[in-house]
Design a protein around this motif. Structure first.
Motif, short mmCIF file in Angstrom:
data_model
loop_
_atom_site.label_atom_id
_atom_site.label_comp_id
_atom_site.label_asym_id
_atom_site.label_seq_id
_atom_site.Cartn_x
_atom_site.Cartn_y
_atom_site.Cartn_z
N ARG A 89 0.83 -1.22 0.00
CA ARG A 89 0.00 0.00 0.00
C ARG A 89 0.85 1.26 0.00
O ARG A 89 0.37 2.34 -0.31
CB ARG A 89 -0.95 0.01 1.21
CG ARG A 89 -1.92 -1.14 1.25
CD ARG A 89 -2.80 -1.17 0.01
NE ARG A 89 -3.51 0.06 -0.20
CZ ARG A 89 -4.64 0.39 0.42
NH1 ARG A 89 -5.21 -0.44 1.24
NH2 ARG A 89 -5.22 1.55 0.20
N ARG A 91 2.91 3.31 -1.82
CA ARG A 91 3.06 3.33 -3.27
C ARG A 91 4.32 4.00 -3.78
O ARG A 91 4.67 3.88 -4.94
CB ARG A 91 1.84 4.05 -3.89
CG ARG A 91 0.54 3.33 -3.65
CD ARG A 91 -0.63 4.27 -3.78
NE ARG A 91 -0.66 5.23 -2.67
CZ ARG A 91 -1.50 6.26 -2.58
NH1 ARG A 91 -2.38 6.45 -3.53
NH2 ARG A 91 -1.47 7.06 -1.55
N THR A 92 5.01 4.71 -2.88
CA THR A 92 6.14 5.51 -3.34
C THR A 92 7.44 4.70 -3.31
O THR A 92 8.46 5.16 -2.81
CB THR A 92 6.26 6.76 -2.47
OG1 THR A 92 6.12 6.36 -1.12
CG2 THR A 92 5.20 7.78 -2.80
N GLN A 126 -9.07 -3.25 14.83
CA GLN A 126 -8.21 -3.91 13.85
C GLN A 126 -7.18 -4.83 14.49
O GLN A 126 -6.50 -5.56 13.78
CB GLN A 126 -7.47 -2.86 13.02
CG GLN A 126 -8.29 -2.27 11.90
CD GLN A 126 -7.40 -1.58 10.87
OE1 GLN A 126 -6.37 -1.04 11.21
NE2 GLN A 126 -7.82 -1.61 9.63
N ARG A 192 8.39 7.90 6.03
CA ARG A 192 6.91 7.91 6.10
C ARG A 192 6.39 6.49 6.39
O ARG A 192 5.47 6.29 7.18
CB ARG A 192 6.31 8.40 4.77
CG ARG A 192 6.56 9.86 4.48
CD ARG A 192 5.87 10.24 3.17
NE ARG A 192 4.42 10.09 3.30
CZ ARG A 192 3.59 11.09 3.47
NH1 ARG A 192 4.03 12.31 3.50
NH2 ARG A 192 2.29 10.87 3.58
#
Ligand SMILES: Cc1cc2nc3c(=O)[nH]c(=O)nc-3n(C[C@H](O)[C@H](O)[C@H](O)COP(=O)(O)OP(=O)(O)OC[C@H]3O[C@@H](n4cnc5c(N)ncnc54)[C@H](O)[C@@H]3O)c2cc1C
Length: 291
Positions: A89, A91-92, A126, A192
């Protein structure tokens, strides 16, 4: 500057979970590359390490992120598919994964340790709680997971032996199957990723990998990693409503006392902190819509 451990770490396998690993394959750049990019035309010159450290910390503190993109890291990672699904997930990054269409899938599957067999958390929908399930049930669950993994794999091999295409034979294999990929990312985006995946809310199994990467970075990019820890990982943001409450707190605090303690903040950071507190005092309205 600060990357003397890089050669020892490149290629070294760091075990993650029961059958996974992370290996740093290649790195482009180091702490100096960030400083160099930020100073563009000055280069390393005669600047001292102390000044370099201050500059890196300044960049991180003020979200001047592009110099951190000058460092690129390429990892070889072996991980269970359910971890890979969370990982992808982000994406970078550039990814090249093992192909279950081209090659046979491995017979390795992730089995959680007994200390990870916890009950469902009631606070975090979760996640798992801190409560272990009882010993006999955890033995039973692990045994049953192991049996069904083995059965799925036996079936997979049987399909292959019957001449069925690998891309079809694999479709019943469980999410606990291990896969592998090369993953290349720049340092800004890696930070990040780490901010999200080192967090206690991230699933334990991906956190293990994030912690391994963090330990690698701590050794090969010590100044940038320290700045990341101080200004990203261990920092938090406040909503405007929370700032209103903080204003009440600050009104009762003697800032002079704080500013006398030179060990906590550098002069520059102290000035920035006082500017922030002044901003809260002068700009946060007494009556906030959010309250
Ligand atoms: C604890 C936790 C629980 C989660 N639960 C779920 C869940 O239940 N379901 C679910 O689907 N996901 C879930 N996620 C995944 C989450 O929603 C994000 O997709 C994931 O964390 C990647 O974050 P990102 O988009 O910031 O990262 P990246 O993809 O690395 O992107 C970084 C930043 O780059 C920019 N960017 C990247 N690509 C683009 C693009 N194509 N267009 C515009 N901007 C772009 C964005 O600003 C983005 O914030 C969860 C994540 C965490 C950490």
């Amino acid at each position: 500057m600060g990357n003397k451990h890089t050669q020892e770490i490149i290629g070294k396998e760091f075990q993650c979970l029961d059958k996974g690993f992370i290996r740093l394959i290649e790195i482009m750049g180091n702490d100096s590359s960030i400083v160099q990019a930020a100073r563009v035309s000055y280069g390393k010159g005669t600047k001292s390490i102390r000044e370099d450290r201050s500059l890196i910390r300044y960049l991180m503190r003020h979200s001047h992120t592009s110099p951190f993109e000058m460092v690129e890291l390429k990892f070889h990672i072996r991980l269970p598919i359910f971890v890979a699904r969370q990982w992808i997930r982000h994406r970078t990054a550039n990814v090249n994964e093992y192909s279950g269409r081209y090659s046979e899938m491995t017979s390795d599957f992730y089995l959680p340790g007994k200390n990870q067999l916890r009950t469902q958390s009631t606070i975090n929908k979760q996640g798992r709680s801190d409560d272990l399930i009882d010993e006999s049930l955890s033995n039973e669950v692990i045994k049953s997971m192991e049996t069904s993994q083995k059965n799925s794999y036996d079936e997979y091999i049987q399909y292959i032996n019957q001449g069925i295409a690998r891309e079809i034979a694999r479709i019943n294999l469980p999410l606990s199957s291990y896969t592998e990929w090369y993953w290349k990312i720049d340092l800004h985006n890696l930070f990040r990723f780490l901010k999200l995946r080192l967090d206690v809310h991230a699933q334990y199994e991906i956190r293990v990998y994030a912690e391994t990467i963090a330990n690698i970075l701590k050794q090969i990019l010590p100044i940038s990693f320290e700045a990341f820890e101080d200004y990203m990982l261990n920092s938090i943001t406040f909503s405007s409503s929370e700032l209103y409450l903080l204003k009440e707190v600050f009104n009762k605090v003697n800032l002079k006392l704080i500013s006398d303690d030179e060990n906590i903040l550098s002069n520059t950071e102290l000035n920035e902190f006082i500017q922030k507190v002044t901003f809260i005092n002068e700009n946060i309205l007494n009556k906030n819509k959010g309250i």
